[in-house]
Write an enzyme that holds these catalytic residues in place. Sequence first.
Site, PDB file in Angstrom:
ATOM      1  CG  PHE A   2      -5.878  -6.917   1.686  1.00 32.02           C
ATOM      2  CD1 PHE A   2      -7.005  -6.260   1.207  1.00 32.02           C
ATOM      3  CD2 PHE A   2      -6.059  -8.002   2.530  1.00 32.02           C
ATOM      4  CE1 PHE A   2      -8.273  -6.676   1.571  1.00 32.02           C
ATOM      5  CE2 PHE A   2      -7.323  -8.425   2.886  1.00 32.02           C
ATOM      6  CZ  PHE A   2      -8.433  -7.763   2.409  1.00 32.02           C
ATOM      7  CG  HIS A   3      -4.004  -0.345   0.665  1.00 34.46           C
ATOM      8  ND1 HIS A   3      -2.646  -0.546   0.792  1.00 34.46           N
ATOM      9  CD2 HIS A   3      -4.301   0.748   1.405  1.00 34.46           C
ATOM     10  CE1 HIS A   3      -2.145   0.387   1.574  1.00 34.46           C
ATOM     11  NE2 HIS A   3      -3.125   1.185   1.964  1.00 34.46           N
ATOM     12  CG  ASP A   4     -10.040  -0.690  -0.989  1.00 31.83           C
ATOM     13  OD1 ASP A   4      -8.935  -0.182  -1.275  1.00 31.83           O
ATOM     14  OD2 ASP A   4     -11.057  -0.009  -0.772  1.00 31.83           O
ATOM     15  CG  ASP A   6      -2.803  -2.781  -2.526  1.00 28.38           C
ATOM     16  OD1 ASP A   6      -2.722  -1.891  -3.405  1.00 28.38           O
ATOM     17  OD2 ASP A   6      -2.348  -2.641  -1.384  1.00 28.38           O
TER      18      ASP A   6
END
Length: 90
Positions: A2-4, A6
Amino acid sequence: TFHDRDVAPEGSTLEESNKNLDDMVDYLAELQKKTGIKLLWATQNLFSHPRYMCGGLTNPDAHVVAYAASQIKKILDVNHKLGGENVVFW
């Protein structure tokens, strides 16, 4: 993976953004314990916010570079806490 941003919304300050992420990371850690699912990697989103339209670490504005570096440090800590196997830098 994941991206932060997201998993946790951008706050109005870096501190608020980090608090949002911390709350979600605690929840994700609980889910990991319940399910046994491991984190492959986490990364920081240094491209969606308008502050990064001239780059993150390549930005000519030192304040933006410092913000990006803080976001990177935070995701390194998150990745470590969740047992991530890798980190991706975009």
